[in-house]
Enzyme design. Sequence first.
Site, PDB file in Angstrom:
ATOM      1  N   LYS A 196      48.354  46.116  26.967  1.00  8.18           N
ATOM      2  CA  LYS A 196      47.831  46.388  28.608  1.00  8.18           C
ATOM      3  C   LYS A 196      49.184  46.530  29.232  1.00  8.18           C
ATOM      4  CE  LYS A 196      45.340  44.548  32.170  1.00  8.18           C
ATOM      5  NZ  LYS A 196      44.603  43.261  32.903  1.00  8.18           N
ATOM      6  N   LYS A 249      44.931  49.639  26.799  1.00  4.75           N
ATOM      7  CA  LYS A 249      44.549  50.001  28.378  1.00  4.75           C
ATOM      8  C   LYS A 249      45.991  50.241  29.129  1.00  4.75           C
ATOM      9  CE  LYS A 249      42.777  47.797  32.430  1.00  4.75           C
ATOM     10  NZ  LYS A 249      42.466  46.282  33.119  1.00  4.75           N
TER      11      LYS A 249
END
Length: 326
Positions: A196, A249
């Site tokens: 992330k 992400k």
Amino acid sequence: MDNLNFRRNRRLRNTSGLRSMVQETVLRKEDFIYPIFVVEGEDVKNPIASMPGVFQLSLDHFAAELDEVVSLGIPSVILFGIPNVKDAVGSQAYASEGIVQQATRFAKERHPGLVVIADTCLCQYTDQGHCGIIENGNVLNDPSLELLTRTAVSQAEAGADIIAPSNMMDGFVAAIRQGLDEAGFESIPIMSYAVKYSSAYYGPFRDAAHSSPQSGDRKTYQMDPANRIEAMREAESDVAEGADFLIVKPALSYLDIIRDVKDNFTLPVVAYNVSGEYSMVKAAAQNGWVNEKDIVIETLTSIKRAGADMIMTYHAKDAARWLEEK
């Protein structure tokens, strides 16, 4: 011209039937996970200005959203909660009557076959907007793990099919796995936000979830967008700690990372097509600059081609309809 010797690659593009037969990447509605923002109260359907078509929903409106998702054949949703009350330790994240816990029970009662994923983080629930406990301006890693584990267990008790921790604390998969196992939830998988990045593409989400940090930023726990090898270290750690899925992400600016994760690990890979990516397409489409249907299908296909097995996307409902039209 008689002596020319070259390949006629266009032969396989001559008709739509031929193109369909040789298509290498197939995008399906079964690939989608649809994010939903749930709030406390009644008769709440707040449009999110920066995310056209996306709303904050109270449980009475949540019902219609679930029905639509199921009717479209989308197999899964991920729930993000927005509490009425926030505090220093994000206690509503792990409260038995927290909004995600309520929404999870509601969803499983209404549609038992729908796969419900619970986002496991503290940022929406803390008054300082960070994903952990703050002391002297620092986000404390290990004390935050205790609260995240309590949150995961509470979500599993409410009926969540999958726990998706998004906090990026070191050791969060190991702590949550141990906590779930000790609570009797050995069979509940962890969909880890393994890779992330600290991204500017999250802006609209923070409007939607009311989760912006009150001070500082998240660069001490989210990844530097310039780093690629570090992503492999993060994913490797989560695999070793017991993750069942690996999330990358954002998606579009990190297609190379999706491919790296897919090539280096055997777990299912999930790409999060995040709010900023969604909002840019929506804004361009509303201005008539792009064909929304075509660009969404192309974008989602590129994410799957990069190696994603599943895609979290706010486009899921529209894309499912468009795929049915093909």
